[in-house]
Design a protein around this motif. Sequence first.
Motif, PDB file in Angstrom:
ATOM      1  N   ASP A 140     103.039 -32.975 118.269  1.00  0.00           N
ATOM      2  CA  ASP A 140     102.219 -31.848 117.832  1.00  0.00           C
ATOM      3  C   ASP A 140     101.883 -32.034 116.356  1.00  0.00           C
ATOM      4  OD1 ASP A 140     100.846 -29.477 117.790  1.00  0.00           O
ATOM      5  OD2 ASP A 140     102.630 -28.230 117.603  1.00  0.00           O
ATOM      6  N   THR A 173      90.333 -37.773 121.644  1.00  0.00           N
ATOM      7  CA  THR A 173      89.286 -38.271 122.537  1.00  0.00           C
ATOM      8  C   THR A 173      88.155 -38.816 121.691  1.00  0.00           C
ATOM      9  OG1 THR A 173      89.872 -36.633 124.214  1.00  0.00           O
ATOM     10  CG2 THR A 173      87.693 -37.660 124.391  1.00  0.00           C
ATOM     11  N   GLU A 223      92.631 -32.326 120.420  1.00  0.00           N
ATOM     12  CA  GLU A 223      93.030 -31.129 121.147  1.00  0.00           C
ATOM     13  C   GLU A 223      94.542 -31.116 121.247  1.00  0.00           C
ATOM     14  OE1 GLU A 223      90.667 -30.417 124.846  1.00  0.00           O
ATOM     15  OE2 GLU A 223      89.858 -32.384 124.280  1.00  0.00           O
ATOM     16  N   ARG A 224      95.076 -29.934 121.347  1.00  0.00           N
ATOM     17  CA  ARG A 224      96.515 -29.786 121.519  1.00  0.00           C
ATOM     18  C   ARG A 224      96.757 -29.188 122.901  1.00  0.00           C
ATOM     19  NH1 ARG A 224      95.298 -30.812 116.989  1.00  0.00           N
ATOM     20  NH2 ARG A 224      96.393 -31.246 115.116  1.00  0.00           N
ATOM     21  N   ASP A 225      96.909 -30.045 123.877  1.00  0.00           N
ATOM     22  CA  ASP A 225      97.236 -29.596 125.231  1.00  0.00           C
ATOM     23  C   ASP A 225      98.204 -30.620 125.811  1.00  0.00           C
ATOM     24  OD1 ASP A 225      95.399 -31.672 125.525  1.00  0.00           O
ATOM     25  OD2 ASP A 225      94.407 -30.788 127.233  1.00  0.00           O
ATOM     26  N   ASP A 226      99.375 -30.187 126.155  1.00  0.00           N
ATOM     27  CA  ASP A 226     100.394 -31.107 126.647  1.00  0.00           C
ATOM     28  C   ASP A 226     100.638 -32.217 125.635  1.00  0.00           C
ATOM     29  OD1 ASP A 226     102.282 -32.118 128.431  1.00  0.00           O
ATOM     30  OD2 ASP A 226     100.810 -33.326 129.497  1.00  0.00           O
ATOM     31  N   THR A 254      99.369 -34.022 121.807  1.00  0.00           N
ATOM     32  CA  THR A 254      98.179 -34.209 120.985  1.00  0.00           C
ATOM     33  C   THR A 254      97.259 -35.189 121.694  1.00  0.00           C
ATOM     34  OG1 THR A 254      99.387 -33.795 118.942  1.00  0.00           O
ATOM     35  CG2 THR A 254      97.310 -34.997 118.749  1.00  0.00           C
ATOM     36  N   ARG A 255      96.034 -34.739 121.971  1.00  0.00           N
ATOM     37  CA  ARG A 255      95.031 -35.564 122.651  1.00  0.00           C
ATOM     38  C   ARG A 255      93.924 -35.888 121.656  1.00  0.00           C
ATOM     39  NH1 ARG A 255      93.332 -36.136 127.860  1.00  0.00           N
ATOM     40  NH2 ARG A 255      94.811 -34.514 128.488  1.00  0.00           N
ATOM     41  N   VAL A 279      96.931 -39.438 124.761  1.00  0.00           N
ATOM     42  CA  VAL A 279      97.732 -38.223 124.640  1.00  0.00           C
ATOM     43  C   VAL A 279      99.189 -38.613 124.437  1.00  0.00           C
ATOM     44  CG1 VAL A 279      98.372 -36.010 125.674  1.00  0.00           C
ATOM     45  CG2 VAL A 279      96.196 -37.088 126.287  1.00  0.00           C
ATOM     46  N   HIS A 298     106.051 -38.338 125.654  1.00  0.00           N
ATOM     47  CA  HIS A 298     106.171 -37.277 126.644  1.00  0.00           C
ATOM     48  C   HIS A 298     107.615 -37.307 127.163  1.00  0.00           C
ATOM     49  CE1 HIS A 298     101.975 -36.004 126.992  1.00  0.00           C
ATOM     50  NE2 HIS A 298     101.656 -37.263 126.768  1.00  0.00           N
ATOM     51  N   SER A 303      90.618 -41.335 125.858  1.00  0.00           N
ATOM     52  CA  SER A 303      91.582 -40.340 125.386  1.00  0.00           C
ATOM     53  C   SER A 303      92.973 -40.947 125.350  1.00  0.00           C
ATOM     54  CB  SER A 303      91.626 -39.121 126.311  1.00  0.00           C
ATOM     55  OG  SER A 303      90.441 -38.384 126.237  1.00  0.00           O
TER      56      SER A 303
END
Length: 135
Positions: free
Chosen positions: A89, A129, A121-124, A126-127, A85, A64, A83
């Motif tokens: 991407d 879970t 998931e791709r939010d902020d 790569t997550r 993150v 990040h 999770s």
Amino acid sequence: MATHVGQETCVTIHLPYDESSVRRARHLLGEDLREAGIRASVVEDAELVVSELVTNGLLHGAPHPDRTIRVSWCLEQDALRLSVVDGGDVETLKPVALTDHRLQGRGLAIVDHVCDRWTVERDDGTRVTAELAYA
């Protein structure tokens, strides 16, 4: 930092984007689960899963902007949700077949085998879970 939502207890930590965070995430998660009275076999599985997810984030993701990787877990009524993150991407995440000859690339195959389910998931970033039943 732990938060309590209904009967859920959730923890989110921001760790440095380096290999020492694998051990740190594993330690903090294991300590928290043992304190919550989760049985040893589930704690061991959860420690393995968080190790694999953090390692994958470090190897294949990106930090990040604050140079961290984020790890969280929630103890729900009958399942543990983990999770990880990273700030990257990645286009495709899928497990590869486990073989005796392959020494790397086993992370998601291990997660797939140990967990009841896992998602990307791709939010902020790569997550990934993963969920483990413990009831």
